[in-house]
Design an enzyme around this catalytic site. Structure first.
Site: not given
Length: 341
Positions: A179, A221
């Site tokens: 992420e 992500k």
């Protein structure tokens, strides 16, 4: 090791299976305190457990939610009847996941920039989490846009840490969610957000390649490419979708198992609308889904906070509605009628 690789590839595919996304309930105790303060509920360990148990035990949640990212405290907790929260998830066909980073800290020598820590002792922690039932993990990096930032040093330091984390995850049999969040804070326009996101993703996938990370067993992500929150001219949903997909086409290998979005300060409706428009733009190399925190929880948290003992079913209904709306958005089938229905 081959069996573990096959298991991870299967897990990654299940996480982004048709119409399903990931629920992020991995807020640290400090962040949970801020959320509970808004609803006037004490941030005790029991209250945090009761709130997350309420979310995870919503009947039928597994139809729309493939996995949930937990905090270290949560993966160890049990419901009031003694059933572990992990067992409740597994019974609902929801894959347990775990946040493993130790937070973004000041990057020495680079004022205003952050690097995420937590690699020390990570190998041992990952093996422990696997034994506890986790099958994927998450590590978040933070990239800030300002007049002088981000620096290439910040981007590369975070990409390197994400890649080392991802390699350790796969060694332990866990699917890594990587992420790199490009924050929407600031007055920058969407073109600047595109440039920074492109630089970040190019650096990330270069490092993942260098660290022999298996992309078929890895999930990105990502933040969406949006205008800064203080930008006078806000890009609309079509512009956000076009910019985000263009950036991905230029940076994300087709071998990647899938992409899930963070909401990053967007409202519940905005996050759903943006995801929906992207999935209406034709066939894509990877599944595009969601891994929202506030954009799935906000309404449910408010209803639960009004009366934590008696509003469990009503709060679960709010969560299930938002999960279903985002499920429709992953199929490009969300509209106002569904929202009102």
């Amino acid at each position: 090791m081959t069996d573990r690789i096959d298991e991870m590839i299967e897990t990654a595919a299940a996480m982004v299976s048709s119409g399903r996304g990931v629920l992020a309930i991995d807020e640290s105790t400090g962040t949970c305190q801020k959320r509970f303060d808004t609803i006037g509920v004490d941030c005790t360990e029991d209250n945090r457990r009761d709130y997350r148990h309420m979310l995870l035990s919503a009947d039928g949640l597994g139809e729309y939610i493939s996995g949930a990212i937990l905090f270290d405290e949560t993966i160890r907790q049990k419901a009031p009847d003694g059933t572990s929260l992990v067992k409740i998830m597994q019974d609902a066909d929801i894959i347990p996941g775990i946040k493993v980073d130790k937070g973004a800290k000041d990057l020495a020598g680079f004022p205003g920039e952050k690097v995420t820590e937590g690699l020390d002792g990570l190998r041992e922690r990952l093996h422990e989490y696997y034994d506890m039932g986790a099958r994927f993990a998450k590590w978040r990096a933070v990239i800030t846009i300002s007049e002088n930032n981000p620096s290439q040093t910040c981007i590369e330091a975070n990409s390197h840490a994400l890649a080392r984390y991802a390699a350790l995850c796969q060694e332990a049999g866990l699917v890594p969610i990587v992420e790199p969040e490009v924050l929407m804070d600031g007055s920058h326009d969407i073109a600047t957000a595109y440039e920074v996101t492109e630089l970040t993703l190019k650096s990330l996938f270069s490092q993942l390649y260098e660290h022999n990370v298996i992309l078929e067993a890895c999930i990105l992500k990502s933040s969406m490419v949006v205008s800064g929150s203080d930008c006078p001219e806000q890009a609309d949903a079509e512009e956000v979708a076009e910019a985000t997909l263009s950036c991905f086409f230029n940076t994300v290998p087709a071998a990647l198992a899938g992409i899930v979005f963070l909401s990053g300060g967007q409202s519940e409706i905005e996050a759903t609308e943006h995801l929906n428009v992207m999935n209406q733009m034709g066939q894509l190399p990877w599944p595009l889904s969601f891994s929202y925190g506030r954009a799935l929880q906000a309404s449910a948290l408010k209803v639960w906070g009004d009366n934590p003992k008696n509003n469990v079913k009503a709060a679960q209904a709010e969560l299930l509605h938002r999960a279903r709306m985002n499920s429709l958005a992953t199929l490009g089938q969300y509209d106002e009628q569904a929202e009102q229905g």
